[in-house]
Design a protein around this motif. Structure first.
Motif, PDB file in Angstrom:
ATOM      1  N   GLY A 108      50.383  42.945  45.199  1.00 22.42           N
ATOM      2  CA  GLY A 108      51.079  41.882  44.489  1.00 22.42           C
ATOM      3  C   GLY A 108      51.625  42.264  43.126  1.00 22.42           C
ATOM      4  O   GLY A 108      52.456  41.556  42.571  1.00 22.42           O
ATOM      5  N   LEU A 116      55.713  46.204  42.854  1.00 22.47           N
ATOM      6  CA  LEU A 116      56.892  45.579  42.261  1.00 22.47           C
ATOM      7  C   LEU A 116      57.285  46.220  40.933  1.00 22.47           C
ATOM      8  O   LEU A 116      58.319  45.909  40.369  1.00 22.47           O
ATOM      9  CB  LEU A 116      56.628  44.085  42.061  1.00 22.47           C
ATOM     10  CG  LEU A 116      56.292  43.337  43.350  1.00 22.47           C
ATOM     11  CD1 LEU A 116      55.925  41.900  43.052  1.00 22.47           C
ATOM     12  CD2 LEU A 116      57.480  43.390  44.301  1.00 22.47           C
ATOM     13  N   TRP A 149      61.592  43.435  33.681  1.00 19.12           N
ATOM     14  CA  TRP A 149      61.154  43.279  35.082  1.00 19.12           C
ATOM     15  C   TRP A 149      59.668  43.631  35.209  1.00 19.12           C
ATOM     16  O   TRP A 149      58.866  42.864  35.741  1.00 19.12           O
ATOM     17  CB  TRP A 149      62.007  44.169  35.989  1.00 19.12           C
ATOM     18  CG  TRP A 149      61.555  44.228  37.428  1.00 19.12           C
ATOM     19  CD1 TRP A 149      60.447  44.852  37.924  1.00 19.12           C
ATOM     20  CD2 TRP A 149      62.213  43.641  38.568  1.00 19.12           C
ATOM     21  NE1 TRP A 149      60.371  44.698  39.289  1.00 19.12           N
ATOM     22  CE2 TRP A 149      61.434  43.957  39.709  1.00 19.12           C
ATOM     23  CE3 TRP A 149      63.376  42.897  38.724  1.00 19.12           C
ATOM     24  CZ2 TRP A 149      61.804  43.559  40.997  1.00 19.12           C
ATOM     25  CZ3 TRP A 149      63.726  42.492  40.021  1.00 19.12           C
ATOM     26  CH2 TRP A 149      62.945  42.814  41.127  1.00 19.12           C
ATOM     27  N   LYS A 185      57.378  41.137  33.440  1.00 17.39           N
ATOM     28  CA  LYS A 185      57.266  39.856  34.125  1.00 17.39           C
ATOM     29  C   LYS A 185      56.309  39.943  35.319  1.00 17.39           C
ATOM     30  O   LYS A 185      55.453  39.081  35.527  1.00 17.39           O
ATOM     31  CB  LYS A 185      58.658  39.416  34.584  1.00 17.39           C
ATOM     32  CG  LYS A 185      58.700  37.991  35.062  1.00 17.39           C
ATOM     33  CD  LYS A 185      60.101  37.560  35.444  1.00 17.39           C
ATOM     34  CE  LYS A 185      60.035  36.224  36.176  1.00 17.39           C
ATOM     35  NZ  LYS A 185      61.334  35.811  36.672  1.00 17.39           N
ATOM     36  N   GLY A 188      51.082  38.533  37.509  1.00 13.91           N
ATOM     37  CA  GLY A 188      49.896  38.948  38.273  1.00 13.91           C
ATOM     38  C   GLY A 188      48.623  38.841  37.452  1.00 13.91           C
ATOM     39  O   GLY A 188      47.586  38.368  37.938  1.00 13.91           O
ATOM     40  N   LYS A 201      48.043  36.887  34.924  1.00 17.59           N
ATOM     41  CA  LYS A 201      47.707  35.489  34.671  1.00 17.59           C
ATOM     42  C   LYS A 201      46.839  34.945  35.823  1.00 17.59           C
ATOM     43  O   LYS A 201      45.826  34.285  35.603  1.00 17.59           O
ATOM     44  CB  LYS A 201      49.006  34.676  34.543  1.00 17.59           C
ATOM     45  CG  LYS A 201      48.800  33.275  34.028  1.00 17.59           C
ATOM     46  CD  LYS A 201      50.128  32.565  33.782  1.00 17.59           C
ATOM     47  CE  LYS A 201      49.875  31.087  33.512  1.00 17.59           C
ATOM     48  NZ  LYS A 201      51.127  30.326  33.422  1.00 17.59           N
ATOM     49  N   ALA A 202      47.261  35.260  37.055  1.00 17.52           N
ATOM     50  CA  ALA A 202      46.485  34.829  38.230  1.00 17.52           C
ATOM     51  C   ALA A 202      45.128  35.532  38.260  1.00 17.52           C
ATOM     52  O   ALA A 202      44.090  34.915  38.499  1.00 17.52           O
ATOM     53  CB  ALA A 202      47.266  35.130  39.508  1.00 17.52           C
TER      54      ALA A 202
END
Lengths: 216, 216
Positions: free
Chosen positions: A109, A113, A130, A133, A138, A140-141
């Motif tokens: 996840g 990226l 990019w 972000k 990721g 934060k989760a």
């Protein structure tokens, strides 16, 4: 006849390679490093020779027990099943699920990226925002998930596969100048882990292919 | 007291949700679907209610055994450890490594790079070529790996987690009009799997939230 020493095809700065280096050291597996420079000559991973080893043309790639394995988490799970001590997955299935969820969150996840091949596609001026972000959202989760799983480390008080994913991802975050202050739990666990020898000797600044100016 | 029925938060078209639906059906686990529409209202996965369940704001999310799990492969590994029959990972550690390598190749190396949130970022006119490139390059590697692992299915002759990743990824490839003719092994295995009931009843065209015009 002595079994051949495992060979790790690795790049000093690759966060996925670092995960596997930590697993090998924690499990006391003596291995040889073959550096694959992801930048030089347009990327040595694209050579015909390396492609024959790993069609995904990615590091890490591990030669072990007559197998050639790609994908860092698949490699770590194989090491865990064939060299179970010290364990990198807890005994309890619910805790194992937390370890794998956090590992996949980072390895599926976040990291894919913001890796080199994607950043090349998004254009030079977009690369930093990019990557920032992707990593921030990721983290934060992850910070929220850790509230219910973490002890001293990501899941309870034993070092696990999740921790092997966390530290290299935090290093990427620092490289891309992500503000880490909103993630106190990630920060705390990262610092605790970086004090362990297995995380220190496998650090990108201490690999056979680390350029002199980045060594520490 | 009867154990609560597992709840799968799912989107009909999500390839990661489809992987988990197949696992649940193969293992004979009776579950309830709660559809999360990734498009409507700007994406129902971003609601405060859903975010509290899964901070990654992604489907699939599975409520089971008092746990809330995200990340499709972590979910499948948990089901495998707690409901081992029929198995989705072979017994032999080397074959298990192949299954996990193929699963991670798809779940970490292809799918995340062509999912909705990334495609939104790359701009509308770049979406199709971006998705096609990512899938083709992953399939090229996968086709080569399958030469040494495949039997009737991705690894030998037993359906495994790798197959649960393959079929939904081929469906994505078809949706993005990827030319599949260079991948005869992927094609053959995909067709064989699509004939199995567990792959049919879990198909995106047969979900509670499948729009009428896409039902089959």
């Amino acid at each position: 006849m002595q079994a051949a020493k495992p060979i790790l095809y690795s790049y000093f700065r690759s966060s996925c390679s670092w995960r596997v280096r930590i697993a090998l050291v924690l499990k006391g597996i003596n291995y040889e490093t073959v550096p694959i420079d992801l930048i030089k000559d347009g990327g040595q991973q694209f050579s015909e020779e390396f492609r024959a080893l790993n069609p995904m043309m990615q590091v890490p790639t591990l030669k072990i027990d007559g197998l050639i394995l790609g994908q860092s988490l698949a490699i770590i799970e194989y090491l865990e099943e064939t060299r179970p001590t010290p364990r990198l997955l807890p005994q309890d299935p619910k805790k194992r699920a937390s370890v794998r969820m956090i590992s996949d969150l980072i390895a599926g996840g976040i990291q894919p990226l913001q890796n080199l091949s994607v950043l090349k596609q998004v254009g030079e001026q977009n690369q930093l925002p990019w990557a920032q972000k992707v990593i921030s959202s990721g983290f934060k989760a992850l910070e929220q998930i850790l509230q219910s799983t973490a002890g001293k480390y990501c899941v309870g008080d034993e070092v696990s596969m999740a921790d092997l994913c966390l530290v290299p991802q935090v290093a990427n975050a620092e490289r891309y100048k992500v503000d880490l202050s909103p993630y106190p739990t990630i920060n705390r666990i990262n610092k605790t882990l970086l004090a362990l020898e297995a995380f220190q000797v496998t650090h990108p600044c201490r690999q056979p292919d680390t350029p002199a100016e980045l060594r520490a």
